[in-house]
Structure formats: C-alpha cells, structure tokens
Design an enzyme around this catalytic site. Structure first.
Site, PDB file in Angstrom:
ATOM      1  N   CYS A 118       0.812  -1.221   0.000  1.00 16.30           N
ATOM      2  CA  CYS A 118       0.000   0.000   0.000  1.00 16.30           C
ATOM      3  C   CYS A 118       0.844   1.270   0.000  1.00 16.30           C
ATOM      4  O   CYS A 118       0.322   2.370  -0.194  1.00 16.30           O
ATOM      5  CB  CYS A 118      -0.932  -0.003   1.200  1.00 16.30           C
ATOM      6  SG  CYS A 118      -1.819  -1.546   1.339  1.00 16.30           S
ATOM      7  N   HIS A 264      -3.285   6.571   2.978  1.00 15.44           N
ATOM      8  CA  HIS A 264      -3.730   5.286   2.434  1.00 15.44           C
ATOM      9  C   HIS A 264      -5.110   4.978   3.017  1.00 15.44           C
ATOM     10  O   HIS A 264      -5.342   5.145   4.215  1.00 15.44           O
ATOM     11  CB  HIS A 264      -2.727   4.192   2.812  1.00 15.44           C
ATOM     12  CG  HIS A 264      -3.235   2.822   2.507  1.00 15.44           C
ATOM     13  ND1 HIS A 264      -3.806   2.504   1.297  1.00 15.44           N
ATOM     14  CD2 HIS A 264      -3.288   1.688   3.265  1.00 15.44           C
ATOM     15  CE1 HIS A 264      -4.186   1.244   1.318  1.00 15.44           C
ATOM     16  NE2 HIS A 264      -3.887   0.730   2.494  1.00 15.44           N
ATOM     17  N   ASN A 294     -10.386  -0.391   0.092  1.00 20.10           N
ATOM     18  CA  ASN A 294      -8.918  -0.361   0.120  1.00 20.10           C
ATOM     19  C   ASN A 294      -8.399  -0.882  -1.224  1.00 20.10           C
ATOM     20  O   ASN A 294      -8.598  -2.049  -1.552  1.00 20.10           O
ATOM     21  CB  ASN A 294      -8.448  -1.238   1.283  1.00 20.10           C
ATOM     22  CG  ASN A 294      -6.937  -1.305   1.405  1.00 20.10           C
ATOM     23  OD1 ASN A 294      -6.202  -0.885   0.514  1.00 20.10           O
ATOM     24  ND2 ASN A 294      -6.468  -1.850   2.524  1.00 20.10           N
TER      25      ASN A 294
HETATM   26  O1  UT7 Z   1      -3.896  -2.020   3.322  1.00 15.35           O
HETATM   27  C1  UT7 Z   1      -3.800  -3.097   4.203  1.00 15.35           C
HETATM   28  C2  UT7 Z   1      -3.743  -2.560   5.561  1.00 15.35           C
HETATM   29  N1  UT7 Z   1      -4.733  -3.195   6.362  1.00 15.35           N
HETATM   30  C3  UT7 Z   1      -5.307  -2.528   7.358  1.00 15.35           C
HETATM   31  O2  UT7 Z   1      -5.034  -1.374   7.563  1.00 15.35           O
HETATM   32  C4  UT7 Z   1      -6.295  -3.261   8.222  1.00 15.35           C
HETATM   33  C5  UT7 Z   1      -6.225  -2.758   9.626  1.00 15.35           C
HETATM   34  N2  UT7 Z   1      -7.229  -3.427  10.448  1.00 15.35           N
HETATM   35  C6  UT7 Z   1      -8.533  -3.095  10.363  1.00 15.35           C
HETATM   36  O3  UT7 Z   1      -8.932  -2.193   9.631  1.00 15.35           O
HETATM   37  C7  UT7 Z   1      -9.493  -3.832  11.289  1.00 15.35           C
HETATM   38  O4  UT7 Z   1      -8.738  -4.617  12.184  1.00 15.35           O
HETATM   39  C8  UT7 Z   1     -10.512  -4.720  10.533  1.00 15.35           C
HETATM   40  C9  UT7 Z   1     -11.491  -3.837   9.765  1.00 15.35           C
HETATM   41  C10 UT7 Z   1      -9.796  -5.664   9.574  1.00 15.35           C
HETATM   42  C11 UT7 Z   1     -11.316  -5.523  11.540  1.00 15.35           C
HETATM   43  O5  UT7 Z   1     -11.975  -4.636  12.458  1.00 15.35           O
HETATM   44  P1  UT7 Z   1     -11.897  -4.878  14.025  1.00 15.35           P
HETATM   45  O6  UT7 Z   1     -12.674  -3.807  14.657  1.00 15.35           O
HETATM   46  O7  UT7 Z   1     -10.438  -5.023  14.408  1.00 15.35           O
HETATM   47  O8  UT7 Z   1     -12.674  -6.240  14.184  1.00 15.35           O
HETATM   48  P2  UT7 Z   1     -12.180  -7.597  14.863  1.00 15.35           P
HETATM   49  O9  UT7 Z   1     -11.229  -8.302  13.947  1.00 15.35           O
HETATM   50  O10 UT7 Z   1     -11.746  -7.324  16.268  1.00 15.35           O
HETATM   51  O11 UT7 Z   1     -13.501  -8.395  14.926  1.00 15.35           O
HETATM   52  C12 UT7 Z   1     -14.572  -8.028  15.809  1.00 15.35           C
HETATM   53  C13 UT7 Z   1     -15.721  -8.969  15.598  1.00 15.35           C
HETATM   54  C14 UT7 Z   1     -15.318 -10.440  15.599  1.00 15.35           C
HETATM   55  O12 UT7 Z   1     -16.353 -11.178  16.170  1.00 15.35           O
HETATM   56  P3  UT7 Z   1     -16.271 -11.687  17.716  1.00 15.35           P
HETATM   57  O13 UT7 Z   1     -15.043 -12.543  17.777  1.00 15.35           O
HETATM   58  O14 UT7 Z   1     -16.137 -10.427  18.524  1.00 15.35           O
HETATM   59  O15 UT7 Z   1     -17.549 -12.420  17.893  1.00 15.35           O
HETATM   60  C15 UT7 Z   1     -15.224 -10.791  14.142  1.00 15.35           C
HETATM   61  O16 UT7 Z   1     -15.458 -12.153  13.901  1.00 15.35           O
HETATM   62  O17 UT7 Z   1     -16.286  -8.725  14.300  1.00 15.35           O
HETATM   63  C16 UT7 Z   1     -16.326  -9.958  13.578  1.00 15.35           C
HETATM   64  N3  UT7 Z   1     -16.191  -9.657  12.176  1.00 15.35           N
HETATM   65  C17 UT7 Z   1     -17.226  -9.339  11.402  1.00 15.35           C
HETATM   66  N4  UT7 Z   1     -18.533  -9.224  11.664  1.00 15.35           N
HETATM   67  C18 UT7 Z   1     -19.339  -8.873  10.642  1.00 15.35           C
HETATM   68  C19 UT7 Z   1     -15.042  -9.616  11.438  1.00 15.35           C
HETATM   69  N5  UT7 Z   1     -15.335  -9.273  10.164  1.00 15.35           N
HETATM   70  C20 UT7 Z   1     -16.679  -9.090  10.117  1.00 15.35           C
HETATM   71  C21 UT7 Z   1     -17.576  -8.734   9.102  1.00 15.35           C
HETATM   72  N6  UT7 Z   1     -18.884  -8.634   9.409  1.00 15.35           N
HETATM   73  N7  UT7 Z   1     -17.158  -8.472   7.840  1.00 15.35           N
END
Ligand code: UT7
Length: 337
Positions: A118, A264, A294
């Site tokens: 990125c 980004h 993204n």
């Molecule tokens: O260019 C590449 C660079 N990448 C990045 O900058 C990514 C940086 N990270 C992020 O933007 C975030 O970490 C994500 C958007 C990828 C994830 O968001 P988060 O707030 O960190 O969510 P999480 O991984 O902590 O997940 C929270 C909950 C989980 O459920 P439980 O375990 O709390 O029951 C996930 O299973 O949300 C769940 N979850 C979803 N729920 C509905 C994860 N993805 C989804 C989804 N829809 N698409």
C-alpha cells in the site's frame, strides 16, 4: 511560522484514474458472507468498492496512464521511465510496467515494477524524483499504481473480503527546481507476517527436502491474502502520524501548514485516529474510502484525483501523501501540487 526548504523536487504535470465499472455494495457482501452494511460502515467506513469483471491489472493501469498523459498534454513517446506499483501483477514476467508500455505505446521508455504494497505510490514518487534529480536522460516519468486485489481476495473470509476494491491511478512527473519536497520512507520486516499473499514454493525436479524455510509466516489458502487486522491497525495508527511529522520536519514545515493530507485508505478509523494524534482537523484528511474500499497502492492517487476533481486540492497546495502497509512499510511524501 516555519520556514519551508526549497529543493529540486517534482512537478505533477498530469493525473488520471480508472476504476472498473462493476460496483459491489455492502449489501452485496451480506449475500455471500455473514456480515452487514452496519458492521462494515461502522468498523471501516466502506460503503462500495469497484471490482473487475475480468479486466487484468495492466488494463486498469493503462487506462489510468492514458488519462494522466492526456491531462499532462504530452504524448506517450515523451515518457522516459514507467514505474508501476502493484502487488497484484498479472504475470511474474513480463512486468506490469512493460505491459502498460505496450498498451499506451510509450516507445523507448524504461519500464519497472515495484512492490511496496500500500506504500507503493509513495515509494514510486521518491524513486521517480531520484531519477529526475540525476539529470541523466530521465525528464518525464509515468508513475502508475494499479491493483486488481479481487484476484487475491478470499471471498469466504468476511474479515478481509469486505475491505478490498480494484482500481488504478497515475501521475506524470517532471523535475522542478526550488520547490517544496521531502520524503520519509521506511520498512520493518519484523512485521512481514502480518500482511501476506504467498507466491510459489519451489518444487524443482531435484528437491528432496520438504522442510519449509518460512516458518514464521502464516499458512495461507494458496495465494490468497491474509492479515492480522489488529496488528496492522496498531502499526498504522502508530506510523501514520510519524510519517507525516517526519516528512514535514524534513521539508521545514509543520503538519498544520499542509493544505491536505492524503492517507492510504484502509480504514476510516485509522485516519481519524491519525488526525487526532497529529492535531489536525478531519477537513484536512482526504477520505474516499466509502467509494472505493482499500485499493492498496492505488488508494492514495485515486483519492488525490478525486480531491482535485472536487476542488479540495488545488495547484500550489502543500500536500502530504502518507502510506502504510505490507512489508511492513510506511512513507510520507510532502510536495507542492
Ligand atoms: O492495506 C492493508 C492494511 N490493512 C489494514 O489497515 C487493516 C487494519 N485493520 C482493520 O482495519 C481492522 O482490524 C478490521 C477492519 C480488519 C477488523 O476490524 P476490528 O474492529 O479489528 O474487528 P475484529 O477483527 O476485532 O472483529 C470483531 C468482531 C469479531 O467477532 P467476535 O469474535 O467479537 O464475535 C469478528 O469475527 O467482528 C467480527 N467480524 C465481522 N462481523 C461482521 C469480522 N469481520 C466481520 C464482518 N462482518 N465483515
């Protein structure tokens, strides 16, 4: 009031972008994985993303390149060097830059791909500027970021598939003396395992050793992208403000002197946190993640193009392009548009 340093930097002579026609909404994703518009909007800021219907990366790149060439008012034969940033090339060889050269008819130019995930567009600007600085036959550079991320997206993984879009954007760059320019680039390979898309393992005819030499890298489903979202999130919120501050410091200005910061576009929450830590208002941050998701290396120049089209960035504005991503890599470029 800080004193801006004048150096030999870049003149952005033309810009252009291209995104495929097909659009996938959050509701479309709710039909294929267990997710909702509410979750995606609240956690990422994304509403829609453009996705190819088979158009390869080089096709997207050539479309953006043609738009930038037209905007610059030059002809393809004027280009001395093509740099293409991509993590989603169509072939190991030829390079995407060579395929774009063929498509646009930039006869006689050099052509090279770079892979900085990125951060690729920032690294590409820095590389272009160093070629231009040498004053050794490279006077016009075509820099393109082109990504077809949908080909390495696992559409059964709800935590990552909702994030990515496809697209491309390009700048035509020339040398400019006595102008504002600075770059602050870095990498931290100890975080390599946090953003991964695997290439081929050696299965050569003589191999007997089945041991893997990349034990610290995650197992992945073929070449599909995988990330540790939380680790990347922490890295991004930490490095984004540092890259802006360091690039500004080198340029002799303060972040508040910038007219626009183009980050980004990975997650709107990362951008909001960075703005807070930098002490700048969100009005300065250029954010179009809601439209495109993204798009890796293409996200910064696509956002730049939209900001120019909408009058949010004008000629003479002091701008910082700030990236972070796979590698891990980070970068800030300050220049006057
Ligand atoms: O260019 C590449 C660079 N990448 C990045 O900058 C990514 C940086 N990270 C992020 O933007 C975030 O970490 C994500 C958007 C990828 C994830 O968001 P988060 O707030 O960190 O969510 P999480 O991984 O902590 O997940 C929270 C909950 C989980 O459920 P439980 O375990 O709390 O029951 C996930 O299973 O949300 C769940 N979850 C979803 N729920 C509905 C994860 N993805 C989804 C989804 N829809 N698409």
């Amino acid at each position: 009031m800080s004193q801006a340093k004048k150096v030999t930097g870049i003149h952005v002579k033309g810009i252009g972008k291209y995104v495929p026609e097909m659009v996938a909404t959050n509701e479309d994703f709710a039909k294929i994985v267990d997710t909702s518009d509410e979750w995606i909007t609240q956690r990422t800021g994304i509403k829609t993303r453009h996705i190819t219907n088979g158009e390869p990366t080089y096709y997207l790149g050539a479309k953006a390149a043609k738009a930038a060439i037209a905007d610059a008012g030059i002809s393809p034969e004027d280009i001395d060097l093509i740099i293409t940033a991509t993590v989603t090339p169509d072939f190991f060889t030829p390079s995407t830059a060579c395929l774009i050269q063929r498509e646009i008819g930039a006869v006689g130019s050099m052509a090279i791909d770079i892979n900085c995930a990125c951060t690729g567009f920032d690294y590409g600007i820095d590389m272009a500027r160093r070629y231009l600085l040498a004053e050794d036959g490279v006077d016009t550079v075509l820099l393109i970021a082109a990504e077809e991320l949908s080909k390495f997206t696992d559409y059964t993984d709800r935590s990552s598939c909702i994030l990515f879009g496809d697209g491309s954007a390009a700048f035509v760059l020339e040398r400019k003396k006595d102008t504002l320019y600075s770059s602050y680039l870095g990498a931290d390979g100890t975080g390599a395992k946090f953003l991964v898309s695997r290439a081929m393992r050696s299965e050569n005819a003589f191999r007997t050793n089945k041991e893997e030499f990349d034990m610290d890298m995650p197992a992945t489903k073929a070449h599909y992208f995988t990330q540790d979202g939380k680790e990347v999130y922490k890295f991004a919120t930490r490095t984004l403000p540092i890259a802006v501050e360091k690039a500004c410091e080198k340029a002799g200005i303060a972040p508040e002197d910038l007219d626009a910061i183009v980050p980004h576009q990975a997650n709107v929450r990362i951008i909001e946190t960075a703005a807070k830590n930098l002490g700048v208002s969100m009005d300065k941050m250029v954010v179009y993640i809601d439209r495109y998701g993204n798009t890796s290396s293409a996200s910064i120049p696509i956002a730049f193009c939209d900001a120019v089209a909408e009058g949010r960035i004008r000629r003479g504005d002091k701008v910082c392009l700030v990236g972070f991503g796979g590698g891990l890599t980070y970068a800030g470029i300050v220049f006057e548009y």
